[in-house]
Design a protein around this motif. Structure first.
Motif, PDB file in Angstrom:
ATOM      1  N   ALA A 123      12.176 116.564 -49.469  1.00  0.00           N
ATOM      2  CA  ALA A 123      11.151 115.998 -48.577  1.00  0.00           C
ATOM      3  C   ALA A 123      11.613 114.647 -48.035  1.00  0.00           C
ATOM      4  O   ALA A 123      12.330 113.908 -48.711  1.00  0.00           O
ATOM      5  CB  ALA A 123       9.838 115.848 -49.331  1.00  0.00           C
ATOM      6  N   PRO A 124      11.227 114.297 -46.817  1.00  0.00           N
ATOM      7  CA  PRO A 124      11.668 113.028 -46.220  1.00  0.00           C
ATOM      8  C   PRO A 124      11.415 111.804 -47.086  1.00  0.00           C
ATOM      9  O   PRO A 124      12.210 110.870 -47.097  1.00  0.00           O
ATOM     10  CB  PRO A 124      10.866 112.963 -44.913  1.00  0.00           C
ATOM     11  N   ASP A 125      10.305 111.798 -47.828  1.00  0.00           N
ATOM     12  CA  ASP A 125       9.977 110.626 -48.638  1.00  0.00           C
ATOM     13  C   ASP A 125      10.411 110.763 -50.095  1.00  0.00           C
ATOM     14  O   ASP A 125      10.035 109.950 -50.941  1.00  0.00           O
ATOM     15  CB  ASP A 125       8.481 110.337 -48.577  1.00  0.00           C
ATOM     16  N   ALA A 126      11.212 111.785 -50.398  1.00  0.00           N
ATOM     17  CA  ALA A 126      11.677 111.980 -51.773  1.00  0.00           C
ATOM     18  C   ALA A 126      12.843 111.070 -52.123  1.00  0.00           C
ATOM     19  O   ALA A 126      13.245 110.989 -53.283  1.00  0.00           O
ATOM     20  CB  ALA A 126      12.060 113.441 -51.998  1.00  0.00           C
ATOM     21  N   TRP A 127      13.407 110.417 -51.122  1.00  0.00           N
ATOM     22  CA  TRP A 127      14.490 109.460 -51.333  1.00  0.00           C
ATOM     23  C   TRP A 127      14.089 108.147 -50.681  1.00  0.00           C
ATOM     24  O   TRP A 127      13.591 108.129 -49.547  1.00  0.00           O
ATOM     25  CB  TRP A 127      15.797 109.985 -50.728  1.00  0.00           C
ATOM     26  N   ALA A 128      14.291 107.061 -51.406  1.00  0.00           N
ATOM     27  CA  ALA A 128      13.834 105.753 -50.923  1.00  0.00           C
ATOM     28  C   ALA A 128      14.972 104.740 -50.982  1.00  0.00           C
ATOM     29  O   ALA A 128      15.828 104.796 -51.867  1.00  0.00           O
ATOM     30  CB  ALA A 128      12.658 105.273 -51.773  1.00  0.00           C
ATOM     31  N   PRO A 129      14.985 103.796 -50.043  1.00  0.00           N
ATOM     32  CA  PRO A 129      16.030 102.768 -50.050  1.00  0.00           C
ATOM     33  C   PRO A 129      15.806 101.764 -51.168  1.00  0.00           C
ATOM     34  O   PRO A 129      14.673 101.520 -51.587  1.00  0.00           O
ATOM     35  CB  PRO A 129      15.882 102.114 -48.677  1.00  0.00           C
ATOM     36  N   TYR A 130      16.888 101.186 -51.648  1.00  0.00           N
ATOM     37  CA  TYR A 130      16.775 100.072 -52.581  1.00  0.00           C
ATOM     38  C   TYR A 130      16.191  98.876 -51.830  1.00  0.00           C
ATOM     39  O   TYR A 130      16.297  98.789 -50.598  1.00  0.00           O
ATOM     40  CB  TYR A 130      18.146  99.720 -53.151  1.00  0.00           C
ATOM     41  N   PRO A 131      15.602  97.919 -52.554  1.00  0.00           N
ATOM     42  CA  PRO A 131      14.995  96.769 -51.875  1.00  0.00           C
ATOM     43  C   PRO A 131      15.963  95.979 -51.001  1.00  0.00           C
ATOM     44  O   PRO A 131      15.545  95.369 -50.012  1.00  0.00           O
ATOM     45  CB  PRO A 131      14.486  95.912 -53.047  1.00  0.00           C
ATOM     46  N   ASP A 132      17.244  95.968 -51.362  1.00  0.00           N
ATOM     47  CA  ASP A 132      18.217  95.192 -50.584  1.00  0.00           C
ATOM     48  C   ASP A 132      18.982  96.023 -49.558  1.00  0.00           C
ATOM     49  O   ASP A 132      19.867  95.505 -48.878  1.00  0.00           O
ATOM     50  CB  ASP A 132      19.201  94.467 -51.504  1.00  0.00           C
ATOM     51  N   THR A 133      18.639  97.300 -49.410  1.00  0.00           N
ATOM     52  CA  THR A 133      19.328  98.138 -48.429  1.00  0.00           C
ATOM     53  C   THR A 133      19.029  97.674 -47.004  1.00  0.00           C
ATOM     54  O   THR A 133      19.948  97.437 -46.212  1.00  0.00           O
ATOM     55  CB  THR A 133      18.924  99.610 -48.595  1.00  0.00           C
TER      56      THR A 133
END
Length: 252
Positions: A123-133
């Motif tokens: 799903a599109p929201d199943a992967w999230a960036p790290y805070p510093d990405t």
């Protein structure tokens, strides 16, 4: 001409002039995706999504359910048949599906719900960036550097970039499933450099796997390897900025 006693394996052959000249400044950066720029949502969150979509949510509220599912996942992943399925799994979505479903069928909670589990994994929201990405990518953009992703991934990871509004910060994506190759295949690194219009020797590869991402070194790229740890906070990407023209990490 013999330069060294022992030859260094390399897929990149710079000229004699290149070898004698100063090392060019970095003009572009390649990033691995998984566990470098983005991470999968927490296991508990994913399991609850699977439970909700499959009508099994109540099972997760039983005492010790999460611990037992985690144990079964770890145990099943070591089974010889499951280990074999993981080889080359990122070469295509079909092979990845077989690898995942072949693993999950050994887990009581997931058995029979493999389709739902895979849908929630991709799903599109199943992967999230790290805070510093985001800050790091924007800092690279502000410095005029070109950026690409080189990833062993079994589906179009751009869907995750778009979901988080980061697609405009990436100039190119070279994904294993679209090229039928996995890192450290040199062609993936060379393709990314060609897409960005940069020389390999003026390009930096950033990842977390010394074998797969470190393979960029035989293509003439400089390489920065992050610790292979399951970070939940910042990934440490600000350190990358210190290696680039300007030399100071971006804040904000």
């Amino acid at each position: 001409m013999i330069r060294t006693l022992f030859e260094t394996p390399s897929a990149y052959r710079p000229s004699e002039a290149d070898m004698a000249a100063p090392v060019p400044p970095v003009r572009a950066v390649l990033f691995d995706f998984s566990n470098t720029l983005f991470r999968m949502i927490p296991l508990e969150t994913w399991l609850r999504r699977v439970g909700r979509a499959s009508g099994r949510l109540a099972l997760l509220d039983e005492p010790g359910a999460g611990t037992e599912i985690s144990r079964q996942l770890r145990t099943a992943f070591r089974l010889p048949r499951v280990v074999a399925l993981q080889q080359g799994r990122d070469l295509s979505r079909d092979r990845h599906w077989q690898a995942m479903s072949g693993w999950w069928q050994h887990v009581d909670f997931l058995r029979g719900a493999e389709d739902v589990a895979y849908r929630e994994l991709t799903a599109p929201d199943a992967w999230a960036p790290y805070p510093d990405t985001g800050p790091t990518l924007r800092a690279l953009r502000s410095r005029g550097l070109r950026v690409a992703i080189v990833s062993d991934f079994a589906w179009d990871l751009r869907t995750h970039l778009v979901h988080h509004g980061m697609d405009t910060l990436i100039d190119s994506c070279v994904i294993s499933c679209e090229h039928g190759r996995e890192k450290p295949d040199p062609q993936l690194f060379f393709t990314a450099c060609a897409d960005l219009g940069t020389e390999p020797r003026a390009t930096l590869m950033v990842g977390d796997n010394p074998v797969r991402d470190g393979g960029a070194t035989v293509c003439g790229l400089r390489t920065y390897i992050l610790p292979a740890e399951d970070r939940t906070g910042e990934r440490g990407l600000a350190d990358v900025l210190r290696l680039l023209p300007g030399g100071r990490p971006h804040r904000g």
